[in-house]
Each structure stands twice: as C-alpha cells, then as structure tokens.
Write a protein that holds these residues in place. Structure first.
Motif, PDB file in Angstrom:
ATOM      1  N   GLU A   6      -9.068   6.058  -3.288  1.00 53.10           N
ATOM      2  CA  GLU A   6     -10.448   5.970  -2.823  1.00 53.10           C
ATOM      3  C   GLU A   6     -11.436   6.618  -3.798  1.00 53.10           C
ATOM      4  O   GLU A   6     -12.590   6.848  -3.443  1.00 53.10           O
ATOM      5  N   ARG A  14     -13.698   3.865  -9.015  1.00 52.55           N
ATOM      6  CA  ARG A  14     -12.673   2.828  -9.211  1.00 52.55           C
ATOM      7  C   ARG A  14     -13.268   1.419  -9.237  1.00 52.55           C
ATOM      8  O   ARG A  14     -14.331   1.172  -8.666  1.00 52.55           O
ATOM      9  N   ARG A  66     -12.809  -2.189  -7.576  1.00 52.86           N
ATOM     10  CA  ARG A  66     -12.299  -2.619  -6.272  1.00 52.86           C
ATOM     11  C   ARG A  66     -11.641  -3.985  -6.400  1.00 52.86           C
ATOM     12  O   ARG A  66     -12.241  -4.916  -6.934  1.00 52.86           O
ATOM     13  N   LEU A 112     -10.316  -6.925  -4.103  1.00 58.65           N
ATOM     14  CA  LEU A 112     -10.398  -7.413  -2.735  1.00 58.65           C
ATOM     15  C   LEU A 112      -9.444  -8.586  -2.541  1.00 58.65           C
ATOM     16  O   LEU A 112      -9.508  -9.564  -3.281  1.00 58.65           O
ATOM     17  N   ALA A 145      -6.949  -3.053   5.938  1.00 59.83           N
ATOM     18  CA  ALA A 145      -7.402  -1.925   5.130  1.00 59.83           C
ATOM     19  C   ALA A 145      -7.101  -0.587   5.783  1.00 59.83           C
ATOM     20  O   ALA A 145      -6.843   0.403   5.093  1.00 59.83           O
ATOM     21  N   GLY A 184      -5.169   1.539  -0.973  1.00 59.07           N
ATOM     22  CA  GLY A 184      -5.434   0.543  -2.003  1.00 59.07           C
ATOM     23  C   GLY A 184      -5.827  -0.818  -1.478  1.00 59.07           C
ATOM     24  O   GLY A 184      -6.226  -1.689  -2.261  1.00 59.07           O
ATOM     25  N   GLU A 227      -8.513  -2.754   0.066  1.00 53.76           N
ATOM     26  CA  GLU A 227      -9.944  -2.501   0.187  1.00 53.76           C
ATOM     27  C   GLU A 227     -10.575  -3.157   1.417  1.00 53.76           C
ATOM     28  O   GLU A 227     -11.527  -2.622   1.980  1.00 53.76           O
ATOM     29  N   MET A 253     -20.500  -5.816  -1.930  1.00 48.66           N
ATOM     30  CA  MET A 253     -20.022  -4.626  -2.638  1.00 48.66           C
ATOM     31  C   MET A 253     -20.574  -4.575  -4.064  1.00 48.66           C
ATOM     32  O   MET A 253     -21.000  -3.515  -4.541  1.00 48.66           O
ATOM     33  N   ILE A 261     -16.015  -5.395  -9.190  1.00 46.03           N
ATOM     34  CA  ILE A 261     -15.356  -5.974  -8.039  1.00 46.03           C
ATOM     35  C   ILE A 261     -14.523  -7.163  -8.520  1.00 46.03           C
ATOM     36  O   ILE A 261     -15.037  -8.069  -9.184  1.00 46.03           O
ATOM     37  N   ASN A 281     -12.139 -10.176  -6.876  1.00 42.04           N
ATOM     38  CA  ASN A 281     -11.884 -10.791  -5.581  1.00 42.04           C
ATOM     39  C   ASN A 281     -10.904 -11.944  -5.746  1.00 42.04           C
ATOM     40  O   ASN A 281     -11.207 -12.934  -6.424  1.00 42.04           O
TER      41      ASN A 281
END
Length: 292
Positions: free
Chosen positions: A66, A70, A72, A74, A115, A120, A122, A138, A151, A153
């Motif tokens: 967290e 970092r 992210r 997704l 989540a 980890g 997200e 985000m 981000i 995804n």
C-alpha cells in the motif's frame, strides 16, 4: 501514429523473465490443483505479460503493497484472480505458503479477486466493464496530486463489448491521462462463444487509436516484444493514454491445454494436473531435481 515495437534486440535479461513467467504459470497450476478448478487457461495465457509487469516494470514494494508511491495494477477481469495471485506470489507480495489455501474459506486468495482479502489486489473486479473507468478515476486523482505513479489496467477482449469501457476510453483521452496504460488480453474467448463471434472487436487497434490513445499491438506470449512495447509506452513523451493490445493463447506453456478445444473455462480433469505440471517443466527444460 500507431506504435509498433522496435525490431532491435532488447538489452534485458529475457531468460530471467522467462523463468519468472514459468514460475507464474506453475503457481497458477498448483492453485488450480488445490480446488480442482480455476481459470488456469487465462492464467497460462497472460503469464508472460504479468512477468514483465511485476518482475520488471512496476514501481512497487513487495513488503509494503500500500506504499503511496507505487504504480497501481488494476485487475478489471476478476475471474483472472488466479493469474494475479500467481504473479503476486512470484513478486514476493504474497507468500507461496498461501497456494494451498487457494479458494478456501477465509483464504486471502478467493477464487474471484476481492481487494479486501488480498494484499496487492487494488480493486474488486469481475463486473466486467468497470475496471477501466476506475483506472481513469485513479489516474486523474494521481495527476491532481502531482504523483509520478502510473495506473496499469488489465482488461479482456470481452470487455470491449461493454459501453462503459468505451466511455472510459474516451474520458482518458479527454483528460490526457498519460499516466494510464491499459492492457487488453485478446484471447478471443468469452462465456458465450468466441469474443469475435459474440461481437466482433476488429480492427481493435484502429479503434483505440481513433479514440486518441497511443496504441501497440504485440504477441502477448513474446517476452522480447512485450518488453519493447512496455518500454515504449512508459517512455513516450505524448500526453495521450497508452494501450498494449496483447494477443495471447489460452493454456500457453502446457501443450495439451494449448491444443484443447477452447472455451471460456478450460476443464482440467483430476488426473491431468500432474500432467500439466510435467509438460510445463518439459517446455521450460526444468528437471524434477530442480523442483525438489
């Protein structure tokens, strides 16, 4: 102009990434064996993408999932959770001891990603078509915080059926979210039939480009091509969002699953799990002694 990976040799340890991809595939098969089921076909197919993402690309701290700084990652396609768990184990975020708890009551590795359960993880994905919209929010939030984080995804070709996905695609271009990298797994499979039969998505690269995204289409099971595409997406100076369209083969790395008639859910019989692991080891040239 739609991007294509450079033809030059990448000065990266491809063999090291190949080993990570092998371990991700093996982790997924071991988890599938625990419950006798799981979306292992997708996990085997996307393992190379996840190896590059988690073992080379993402800015993250395995001991602090967290950490505010970092990147992210997704997982929009919540049923791919077994693949993401396998990568999080390989990256050191989750202990390999958790493999035996996959899908069990109170496990941190539920069969569909949530989540609240998993370090980890997200977002809680699975209602397909929502992940990219969350990613847009985000990415916009990180922009407004002047964060340098990105981000990533991961979504599926089946999610391209969803109007909400294309709303998110348009929004990301409007807001110039150059900190957003979408990854589309094109394996041409979804619950009802082949994705291209249910609702043809081609020419998929042209569509993303027309919406204002920098676009790369690559063989998602070619580590060199993936490294080059990730590098170009990250290092681009454009203000556009970026998308990597990755053509993958469900069951990749296990020959009898590669050649099995494909459906959304590849059936693996009880006596086949050990064969799958054996074939994976043979494909990668791993001896029994190295596994002991």
């Amino acid at each position: 102009m739609m991007g294509t990976p450079a033809q030059s040799v990448v000065s990266d340890d491809i063999e090291n990434l190949r080993h990570h991809a092998y371990r991700i595939r093996r982790n997924a098969l071991l988890m599938g064996e625990v419950q006798g089921q799981g979306y292992v076909g997708q996990a085997l197919g996307i393992a190379d993408v996840l190896a590059v993402a988690y073992c080379r690309q993402l800015n993250m701290r395995a001991d602090d999932p967290e950490w505010e700084g970092r990147d992210r990652f997704l997982l929009s396609i919540g049923h791919y959770a077994i693949a993401l768990y396998a990568a999080l184990i390989e990256a050191g975020v989750i202990s390999a001891d958790e493999i035996d708890n996959y899908g069990s009551d109170d496990s941190m590795l539920p069969m569909s990603g949530m989540a609240a359960y998993t370090p980890g993880m997200e977002i809680t994905g699975g209602s397909l078509g929502h992940g990219l919209g969350i990613g847009v929010g985000m990415a916009l939030g990180l922009k407004r915080k002047n964060s340098g984080s990105r981000i990533y995804n991961l979504l599926s070709d089946g999610e391209l059926n969803e109007g909400s996905t294309w709303e998110a695609v348009a929004s990301a271009a409007h807001w110039k979210l150059d900190n957003l990298i979408a990854i589309v797994d094109v394996n041409d499979q979804q619950a009802d039939d082949r994705s291209s039969t249910v609702l043809n998505y081609e020419p998929v690269a042209d569509k993303w480009q027309a919406f204002g995204w920098e676009t790369w289409r690559v063989d998602g099971n070619d580590l060199t091509a993936l490294v080059e595409a990730f590098d170009q997406a990250v290092n681009s100076t454009s203000d556009k969002p970026r998308v990597l369209i990755c053509d993958t083969l469900m069951g990749r790395g296990v020959p009898f699953l590669e050649s099995r008639d494909k459906t959304h859910f590849i059936r693996v019989d009880e006596n086949e799990w050990s064969l799958a692991l054996q074939q994976l080891d043979e494909v990668y040239g791993i001896s029994a002694e190295e596994q002991s």
